[in-house]
Design an enzyme around this catalytic site. Structure first.
Site, PDB file in Angstrom:
ATOM      1  CD  GLU A  93     -46.003 119.346 -24.570  1.00 38.67           C
ATOM      2  OE1 GLU A  93     -46.420 119.680 -25.682  1.00 38.67           O
ATOM      3  OE2 GLU A  93     -46.676 119.394 -23.533  1.00 38.67           O
ATOM      4  CG  HIS A 129     -52.037 122.095 -17.714  1.00 34.59           C
ATOM      5  ND1 HIS A 129     -50.659 122.153 -17.687  1.00 34.59           N
ATOM      6  CD2 HIS A 129     -52.412 122.578 -18.930  1.00 34.59           C
ATOM      7  CE1 HIS A 129     -50.224 122.632 -18.840  1.00 34.59           C
ATOM      8  NE2 HIS A 129     -51.264 122.908 -19.611  1.00 34.59           N
ATOM      9  CB  CYS A 164     -49.347 119.602 -20.439  1.00 27.09           C
ATOM     10  SG  CYS A 164     -48.765 120.926 -21.470  1.00 27.09           S
TER      11      CYS A 164
HETATM   12  P1  HMG Z   1     -53.364 136.326 -27.377  1.00 26.59           P
HETATM   13  O1  HMG Z   1     -54.048 136.617 -28.657  1.00 26.59           O
HETATM   14  O2  HMG Z   1     -51.927 136.619 -27.282  1.00 26.59           O
HETATM   15  O3  HMG Z   1     -53.974 137.096 -26.160  1.00 26.59           O
HETATM   16  O4  HMG Z   1     -53.613 134.784 -27.078  1.00 26.59           O
HETATM   17  P2  HMG Z   1     -55.422 137.738 -25.975  1.00 26.59           P
HETATM   18  O5  HMG Z   1     -55.558 138.960 -26.803  1.00 26.59           O
HETATM   19  O6  HMG Z   1     -56.493 136.681 -26.103  1.00 26.59           O
HETATM   20  O7  HMG Z   1     -55.292 138.209 -24.465  1.00 26.59           O
HETATM   21  C1  HMG Z   1     -55.146 137.255 -23.442  1.00 26.59           C
HETATM   22  C2  HMG Z   1     -56.054 137.684 -22.280  1.00 26.59           C
HETATM   23  O8  HMG Z   1     -55.607 138.956 -21.804  1.00 26.59           O
HETATM   24  C3  HMG Z   1     -57.530 137.873 -22.671  1.00 26.59           C
HETATM   25  O9  HMG Z   1     -58.302 137.490 -21.546  1.00 26.59           O
HETATM   26  C4  HMG Z   1     -57.627 139.379 -22.888  1.00 26.59           C
HETATM   27  O10 HMG Z   1     -58.942 139.888 -22.702  1.00 26.59           O
HETATM   28  C5  HMG Z   1     -56.691 139.867 -21.816  1.00 26.59           C
HETATM   29  P3  HMG Z   1     -59.678 136.668 -21.741  1.00 26.59           P
HETATM   30  O11 HMG Z   1     -60.543 137.501 -22.607  1.00 26.59           O
HETATM   31  O12 HMG Z   1     -59.285 135.356 -22.408  1.00 26.59           O
HETATM   32  O13 HMG Z   1     -60.158 136.470 -20.353  1.00 26.59           O
HETATM   33  N1  HMG Z   1     -56.132 141.192 -22.094  1.00 26.59           N
HETATM   34  C6  HMG Z   1     -56.055 142.195 -21.199  1.00 26.59           C
HETATM   35  N2  HMG Z   1     -56.443 142.248 -19.898  1.00 26.59           N
HETATM   36  C7  HMG Z   1     -56.215 143.434 -19.234  1.00 26.59           C
HETATM   37  N3  HMG Z   1     -55.641 144.511 -19.805  1.00 26.59           N
HETATM   38  C8  HMG Z   1     -55.245 144.473 -21.087  1.00 26.59           C
HETATM   39  C9  HMG Z   1     -55.453 143.290 -21.849  1.00 26.59           C
HETATM   40  N4  HMG Z   1     -55.167 142.908 -23.127  1.00 26.59           N
HETATM   41  C10 HMG Z   1     -55.605 141.623 -23.263  1.00 26.59           C
HETATM   42  N5  HMG Z   1     -54.678 145.552 -21.653  1.00 26.59           N
HETATM   43  C11 HMG Z   1     -53.349 132.696 -26.025  1.00 26.59           C
HETATM   44  C12 HMG Z   1     -53.550 134.191 -25.823  1.00 26.59           C
HETATM   45  C13 HMG Z   1     -53.438 132.011 -24.697  1.00 26.59           C
HETATM   46  C14 HMG Z   1     -54.435 132.143 -26.954  1.00 26.59           C
HETATM   47  C15 HMG Z   1     -51.947 132.486 -26.677  1.00 26.59           C
HETATM   48  O14 HMG Z   1     -50.946 132.944 -25.815  1.00 26.59           O
HETATM   49  C16 HMG Z   1     -51.666 131.037 -27.034  1.00 26.59           C
HETATM   50  O15 HMG Z   1     -51.980 130.594 -28.127  1.00 26.59           O
HETATM   51  N6  HMG Z   1     -50.995 130.273 -26.111  1.00 26.59           N
HETATM   52  C17 HMG Z   1     -50.642 128.879 -26.346  1.00 26.59           C
HETATM   53  C18 HMG Z   1     -51.813 127.954 -26.199  1.00 26.59           C
HETATM   54  C19 HMG Z   1     -52.282 127.845 -24.766  1.00 26.59           C
HETATM   55  O16 HMG Z   1     -51.578 128.130 -23.821  1.00 26.59           O
HETATM   56  N7  HMG Z   1     -53.518 127.322 -24.589  1.00 26.59           N
HETATM   57  C20 HMG Z   1     -54.063 127.083 -23.268  1.00 26.59           C
HETATM   58  C21 HMG Z   1     -54.991 125.889 -23.221  1.00 26.59           C
HETATM   59  S1  HMG Z   1     -54.268 124.450 -23.977  1.00 26.59           S
HETATM   60  C22 HMG Z   1     -53.113 123.895 -22.811  1.00 26.59           C
HETATM   61  O17 HMG Z   1     -53.124 124.295 -21.694  1.00 26.59           O
HETATM   62  C23 HMG Z   1     -52.110 122.889 -23.280  1.00 26.59           C
HETATM   63  C24 HMG Z   1     -50.703 123.385 -23.435  1.00 26.59           C
HETATM   64  O18 HMG Z   1     -50.102 123.568 -22.167  1.00 26.59           O
HETATM   65  C25 HMG Z   1     -49.887 122.410 -24.286  1.00 26.59           C
HETATM   66  C26 HMG Z   1     -49.899 120.947 -23.896  1.00 26.59           C
HETATM   67  O19 HMG Z   1     -50.820 120.354 -23.376  1.00 26.59           O
HETATM   68  O20 HMG Z   1     -48.889 120.333 -24.248  1.00 26.59           O
HETATM   69  C27 HMG Z   1     -50.628 124.721 -24.151  1.00 26.59           C
END
Ligand code: HMG
EC number: 2.3.3.10
Length: 445
Positions: free
Chosen positions: A83, A244, A120
């Site tokens: 991609e 994935h 992906c």
């Molecule tokens: P964010 O706002 O950076 O992170 O977004 P957050 O604040 O949600 O924190 C992430 C996790 O860490 C959370 O865990 C927090 O609680 C935890 P959860 O509540 O979800 O279980 N956390 C902590 N834990 C321990 N100690 C701490 C602490 N602070 C926070 N101090 C997000 C994270 C993944 C949304 C962002 O990085 C993003 O937008 N990523 C890109 C999209 C993505 O990867 N999506 C995944 C599903 S879609 C997919 O897999 C397809 C893809 O590969 C593309 C394709 O298909 O081509 C992306």
């Protein structure tokens, strides 16, 4: 019936490495544990100045062809899943074939080349295409080369920046495979979604939180669809379940859902009943919201049970090791999860012949696919031959300032000159643009 599957795998990581908790998080003013405990990520791979999806794909393919003693005449098909393509017409597979033809005497003139796109999941779709081509008997005894290659970069400042990565996975698909046979049975969960997309732009538009919900919903539908053809699944049917892995924390959520679904109505649910009660049944609730809330409460309890934790440590955790050290490789991500699991099995001295894997692929936009794989007798030799640890260990660590430069180097809208961080040796490199704006490559001895 001809058995068809993955005969061999090789990977190629981007040659630079960024330490997420120690280098990235402090500059971002974030708690390092967000990375290590929350997302489950330690380091990410990045491409050096002379690396891109073509060089990483061609280098992985060359490693694979050399190790298996193949020449272009043995390959009847080259499918590239990506991609991160830079050309809307000429497929990356032609660039990769062009690279390989610089170092082999023969050419790929009679091989069918293509490029697959569906975020992906395109890597797994390319496996399918190769599988179907061989099963249909159109391969003339030749194998297919499937290459999943991506530079997963996000816009600077986007939350996705935490989950970047770069690398390629090359897989040889053949009859009587040495590694795993693919099941004919498959399940799909597929809906028109706008969770993550790149409408004629290099960096994705992402609704991160929603993308996670869509991932889980499509994965559940794919599992139900798989069960409709393969029969009910049980958590102990599979030695490993590679998903994935955009980041390991995502898989943590998917695994819990999967375990609840697979253990419903089984002796596992009975055993856990005295500790956490039985699983909520939809008929017992007046509204869907009440039912969902009860399911969430059940899952919160389920994840603390010894039975679930043991299963997770055995079946899921080993799939996450490589991913936690390289980040998201998009189309290659589920394929490094499988590799990670089999590598762990080899290191533990586990006997895997005949054992099953359940493989859960996903692509935003959105579609999930689930199929099973059976590990072949020769799996250990194959896995021990794959070069993973030295490639990861040999990456050159970059500072945050270096990271900013390398992000700009690979930003198609910026034109900056930056010295390479590493010296190429025995590999394909990007050398610049040609007269028709094509990208050019050469092999450096
Ligand atoms: P964010 O706002 O950076 O992170 O977004 P957050 O604040 O949600 O924190 C992430 C996790 O860490 C959370 O865990 C927090 O609680 C935890 P959860 O509540 O979800 O279980 N956390 C902590 N834990 C321990 N100690 C701490 C602490 N602070 C926070 N101090 C997000 C994270 C993944 C949304 C962002 O990085 C993003 O937008 N990523 C890109 C999209 C993505 O990867 N999506 C995944 C599903 S879609 C997919 O897999 C397809 C893809 O590969 C593309 C394709 O298909 O081509 C992306």
């Amino acid at each position: 019936m001809t058995s068809v599957g993955i005969d061999a795998i090789e990977i190629r990581t981007g040659k630079l490495v960024l330490d997420l908790p120690n280098t990235f998080a402090p500059v971002k003013g974030e708690d390092p544990e967000k990375y290590t405990k929350g997302l489950g990520l330690y380091t990410s791979s990045f491409p050096d100045v002379y690396e891109d999806i073509v060089t990483m794909g061609a280098n992985a393919a060359k490693q694979l062809m050399d190790r298996k003693g193949l020449t272009p005449a043995d390959i009847g098909r080259i499918d590239v899943a990506t991609e991160s393509a830079f050309d809307n017409s000429k497929p990356v597979s032609t660039y990769i074939a062009g690279c390989l033809e610089q170092v082999y005497d023969e050419d790929f003139r009679h091989a069918n080349k293509g490029e697959r796109k569906f975020a992906c999941i395109a890597g797994t779709q390319s496996l399918d295409d190769a599988y179907n081509w061989i099963k249909a008997g159109r391969n003339r005894g030749r194998a297919a080369l499937v290459i999943a290659t991506d530079t997963a970069l996000y816009e600077r400042g986007d939350p996705g920046e935490a989950t970047q990565g770069a690398g390629a996975v090359a897989m040889l698909i053949d009859e009587d495979p040495d590694l795993v046979e693919l099941s004919t049975e498959q399940g799909y969960g597929s809906m028109d979604e706008t969770d993550f997309l790149k409408p004629n732009q290099q960096f994705p538009s992402v609704d991160g939180k929603r993308s996670m919900q869509v991932y889980l919903a499509r994965m559940r539908e794919a599992l139900e669809d798989y069960e409709s053809v393969a029969g009910r699944t049980h958590p102990d049917d599979f030695e490993y379940i590679p998903f994935h892995t955009p980041f390991p924390g995502m898989v943590r959520k998917a695994a819990l859902l999967g375990f609840r679904h697979m253990s419903r109505g089984t002796e596992i649910e009975d055993d856990l009943a005295s500790e956490i009660g039985r699983q909520p049944r939809e008929d017992d609730f007046e509204t869907w919201d009440d039912y969902e809330e009860a399911i969430r409460a059940y899952m919160d309890d389920l994840k603390t049970t010894e039975q679930y934790r043991d299963w997770y440590a055995r079946v899921i955790e080993p799939t996450l090791d490589i991913s936690s050290r390289v980040g998201n490789w998009y189309t290659g991500s589920v394929h490094i999860a499988r590799l990670s699991a089999l590598k762990a099995a080899a290191e533990e001295g586990k006997e895997m012949t005949g054992k099953k894997l359940l493989v859960g692929s996903y692509g935003s936009g959105a579609q999930a696919e689930i199929h099973a794989e059976t590990v072949q007798e020769t799996w250990l030799d194959e896995i021990e031959a794959v070069d993973v640890d030295s490639q990861l260990a040999d990456r050159t660590e970059i500072s945050f300032d270096d990271y900013e430069l390398i992000h700009d180097v690979h930003n198609h809208e910026k034109e900056i000159e930056v010295e390479e961080f590493t010296q190429p040796e025995g590999e394909f490199v990007f050398t610049g643009w040609g007269r028709m704006n094509e990208r050019r490559y050469e092999y450096v001895e």
